[in-house]
Design a protein around this motif. Sequence first.
Motif, PDB file in Angstrom:
ATOM      1  N   HIS A  77      43.092  30.190  32.221  1.00  0.00           N
ATOM      2  CA  HIS A  77      44.256  30.532  31.415  1.00  0.00           C
ATOM      3  C   HIS A  77      44.229  31.970  30.915  1.00  0.00           C
ATOM      4  O   HIS A  77      45.195  32.440  30.339  1.00  0.00           O
ATOM      5  N   GLN A  78      43.164  32.702  31.147  1.00  0.00           N
ATOM      6  CA  GLN A  78      43.014  34.061  30.639  1.00  0.00           C
ATOM      7  C   GLN A  78      44.057  35.034  31.187  1.00  0.00           C
ATOM      8  O   GLN A  78      44.243  36.103  30.644  1.00  0.00           O
ATOM      9  N   TYR A  79      44.759  34.684  32.251  1.00  0.00           N
ATOM     10  CA  TYR A  79      45.715  35.594  32.875  1.00  0.00           C
ATOM     11  C   TYR A  79      47.152  35.341  32.433  1.00  0.00           C
ATOM     12  O   TYR A  79      48.070  35.912  32.996  1.00  0.00           O
ATOM     13  N   LEU A  80      47.356  34.495  31.426  1.00  0.00           N
ATOM     14  CA  LEU A  80      48.713  34.174  31.011  1.00  0.00           C
ATOM     15  C   LEU A  80      49.433  35.387  30.424  1.00  0.00           C
ATOM     16  O   LEU A  80      50.636  35.531  30.585  1.00  0.00           O
ATOM     17  N   THR A  81      48.733  36.264  29.739  1.00  0.00           N
ATOM     18  CA  THR A  81      49.384  37.419  29.134  1.00  0.00           C
ATOM     19  C   THR A  81      49.612  38.533  30.148  1.00  0.00           C
ATOM     20  O   THR A  81      50.713  39.048  30.265  1.00  0.00           O
ATOM     21  N   SER A  82      48.577  38.926  30.869  1.00  0.00           N
ATOM     22  CA  SER A  82      48.758  39.931  31.908  1.00  0.00           C
ATOM     23  C   SER A  82      47.584  39.897  32.873  1.00  0.00           C
ATOM     24  O   SER A  82      46.432  39.900  32.450  1.00  0.00           O
ATOM     25  N   PRO A  83      47.901  39.834  34.157  1.00  0.00           N
ATOM     26  CA  PRO A  83      46.820  39.808  35.155  1.00  0.00           C
ATOM     27  C   PRO A  83      46.124  41.165  35.215  1.00  0.00           C
ATOM     28  O   PRO A  83      46.721  42.188  34.864  1.00  0.00           O
ATOM     29  N   PRO A  84      44.876  41.188  35.664  1.00  0.00           N
ATOM     30  CA  PRO A  84      44.192  42.471  35.801  1.00  0.00           C
ATOM     31  C   PRO A  84      44.880  43.338  36.852  1.00  0.00           C
ATOM     32  O   PRO A  84      45.534  42.838  37.758  1.00  0.00           O
ATOM     33  N   THR A  85      44.738  44.633  36.708  1.00  0.00           N
ATOM     34  CA  THR A  85      45.329  45.570  37.660  1.00  0.00           C
ATOM     35  C   THR A  85      44.286  45.924  38.715  1.00  0.00           C
ATOM     36  O   THR A  85      43.197  46.384  38.385  1.00  0.00           O
ATOM     37  N   LEU A  86      44.637  45.679  39.969  1.00  0.00           N
ATOM     38  CA  LEU A  86      43.753  46.018  41.083  1.00  0.00           C
ATOM     39  C   LEU A  86      44.286  47.259  41.781  1.00  0.00           C
ATOM     40  O   LEU A  86      45.497  47.479  41.834  1.00  0.00           O
ATOM     41  N   THR A  87      43.367  48.040  42.339  1.00  0.00           N
ATOM     42  CA  THR A  87      43.795  49.165  43.163  1.00  0.00           C
ATOM     43  C   THR A  87      44.373  48.612  44.460  1.00  0.00           C
ATOM     44  O   THR A  87      44.154  47.441  44.803  1.00  0.00           O
ATOM     45  N   ALA A  88      45.077  49.444  45.181  1.00  0.00           N
ATOM     46  CA  ALA A  88      45.645  49.013  46.465  1.00  0.00           C
ATOM     47  C   ALA A  88      44.531  48.561  47.409  1.00  0.00           C
ATOM     48  O   ALA A  88      44.675  47.559  48.121  1.00  0.00           O
ATOM     49  N   ARG A  89      43.416  49.274  47.427  1.00  0.00           N
ATOM     50  CA  ARG A  89      42.301  48.907  48.310  1.00  0.00           C
ATOM     51  C   ARG A  89      41.664  47.592  47.869  1.00  0.00           C
ATOM     52  O   ARG A  89      41.336  46.750  48.697  1.00  0.00           O
ATOM     53  N   GLU A  90      41.509  47.391  46.563  1.00  0.00           N
ATOM     54  CA  GLU A  90      40.949  46.124  46.071  1.00  0.00           C
ATOM     55  C   GLU A  90      41.860  44.963  46.448  1.00  0.00           C
ATOM     56  O   GLU A  90      41.385  43.909  46.882  1.00  0.00           O
ATOM     57  N   GLN A  91      43.167  45.149  46.321  1.00  0.00           N
ATOM     58  CA  GLN A  91      44.126  44.106  46.692  1.00  0.00           C
ATOM     59  C   GLN A  91      44.048  43.807  48.184  1.00  0.00           C
ATOM     60  O   GLN A  91      44.022  42.650  48.595  1.00  0.00           O
ATOM     61  N   GLU A  92      43.976  44.852  48.992  1.00  0.00           N
ATOM     62  CA  GLU A  92      43.891  44.683  50.447  1.00  0.00           C
ATOM     63  C   GLU A  92      42.635  43.900  50.825  1.00  0.00           C
ATOM     64  O   GLU A  92      42.688  42.943  51.608  1.00  0.00           O
ATOM     65  N   ILE A  93      41.514  44.279  50.250  1.00  0.00           N
ATOM     66  CA  ILE A  93      40.253  43.607  50.567  1.00  0.00           C
ATOM     67  C   ILE A  93      40.266  42.178  50.047  1.00  0.00           C
ATOM     68  O   ILE A  93      39.797  41.259  50.731  1.00  0.00           O
ATOM     69  N   LEU A  94      40.824  41.952  48.874  1.00  0.00           N
ATOM     70  CA  LEU A  94      40.945  40.596  48.331  1.00  0.00           C
ATOM     71  C   LEU A  94      41.717  39.697  49.292  1.00  0.00           C
ATOM     72  O   LEU A  94      41.325  38.554  49.543  1.00  0.00           O
ATOM     73  N   GLU A  95      42.803  40.217  49.860  1.00  0.00           N
ATOM     74  CA  GLU A  95      43.601  39.427  50.794  1.00  0.00           C
ATOM     75  C   GLU A  95      42.799  39.090  52.051  1.00  0.00           C
ATOM     76  O   GLU A  95      42.876  37.972  52.559  1.00  0.00           O
ATOM     77  N   TYR A  96      42.012  40.026  52.551  1.00  0.00           N
ATOM     78  CA  TYR A  96      41.178  39.737  53.720  1.00  0.00           C
ATOM     79  C   TYR A  96      40.083  38.728  53.385  1.00  0.00           C
ATOM     80  O   TYR A  96      39.782  37.847  54.189  1.00  0.00           O
ATOM     81  N   ILE A  97      39.501  38.838  52.208  1.00  0.00           N
ATOM     82  CA  ILE A  97      38.473  37.879  51.779  1.00  0.00           C
ATOM     83  C   ILE A  97      39.093  36.486  51.667  1.00  0.00           C
ATOM     84  O   ILE A  97      38.491  35.498  52.078  1.00  0.00           O
ATOM     85  N   ALA A  98      40.310  36.413  51.144  1.00  0.00           N
ATOM     86  CA  ALA A  98      41.004  35.127  51.027  1.00  0.00           C
ATOM     87  C   ALA A  98      41.279  34.506  52.389  1.00  0.00           C
ATOM     88  O   ALA A  98      41.364  33.288  52.519  1.00  0.00           O
ATOM     89  N   GLN A  99      41.382  35.347  53.419  1.00  0.00           N
ATOM     90  CA  GLN A  99      41.582  34.856  54.786  1.00  0.00           C
ATOM     91  C   GLN A  99      40.285  34.343  55.394  1.00  0.00           C
ATOM     92  O   GLN A  99      40.301  33.752  56.460  1.00  0.00           O
ATOM     93  N   GLY A 100      39.164  34.635  54.739  1.00  0.00           N
ATOM     94  CA  GLY A 100      37.870  34.164  55.236  1.00  0.00           C
ATOM     95  C   GLY A 100      37.066  35.209  55.978  1.00  0.00           C
ATOM     96  O   GLY A 100      36.031  34.893  56.565  1.00  0.00           O
ATOM     97  N   LEU A 101      37.516  36.463  55.976  1.00  0.00           N
ATOM     98  CA  LEU A 101      36.768  37.513  56.667  1.00  0.00           C
ATOM     99  C   LEU A 101      35.487  37.848  55.902  1.00  0.00           C
ATOM    100  O   LEU A 101      35.473  37.835  54.667  1.00  0.00           O
ATOM    101  N   SER A 102      34.444  38.167  56.644  1.00  0.00           N
ATOM    102  CA  SER A 102      33.180  38.589  56.055  1.00  0.00           C
ATOM    103  C   SER A 102      33.276  40.059  55.660  1.00  0.00           C
ATOM    104  O   SER A 102      34.209  40.765  56.051  1.00  0.00           O
ATOM    105  N   THR A 103      32.285  40.509  54.912  1.00  0.00           N
ATOM    106  CA  THR A 103      32.231  41.923  54.534  1.00  0.00           C
ATOM    107  C   THR A 103      32.266  42.809  55.773  1.00  0.00           C
ATOM    108  O   THR A 103      33.019  43.786  55.840  1.00  0.00           O
ATOM    109  N   LYS A 104      31.459  42.472  56.755  1.00  0.00           N
ATOM    110  CA  LYS A 104      31.394  43.270  57.980  1.00  0.00           C
ATOM    111  C   LYS A 104      32.734  43.278  58.712  1.00  0.00           C
ATOM    112  O   LYS A 104      33.183  44.330  59.193  1.00  0.00           O
TER     113      LYS A 104
END
Length: 95
Positions: free
Chosen positions: A3-30
């Motif tokens: 529930h900590q994100y009800l007021t405002s979600p954290p701000t991610l950089t464009a690169r952090e958002q891009e990498i988060l989306e790839y991680i969510a797809q199941g891609l490894s770091t490599k």
Amino acid sequence: MLHQYLTSPPTLTAREQEILEYIAQGLSTKEVAQHIGIAPRTVDRHVENTRLKLRAKNRTHMVACAVVAGLLQVDEHFEESTASSKVVTLNDDPI
């Protein structure tokens, strides 16, 4: 804790958002590093920064927190073989 994100979600950089989306797809770091052309250690640093911003315990928790915070979308797709599967989307395209 989710529930900590009800007021405002954290701000991610464009690169952090891009990498988060790839991680969510199941891609490894490599795999992420090869896909976007940066060093695996740099990917790890972005993942760690994102994890800390989301106050997540690990990568899996990070993705769950991102969904709750509205940083990732989850679409439901029903097919015969995967009647209850949920698919994370990248730019509104099913993965």
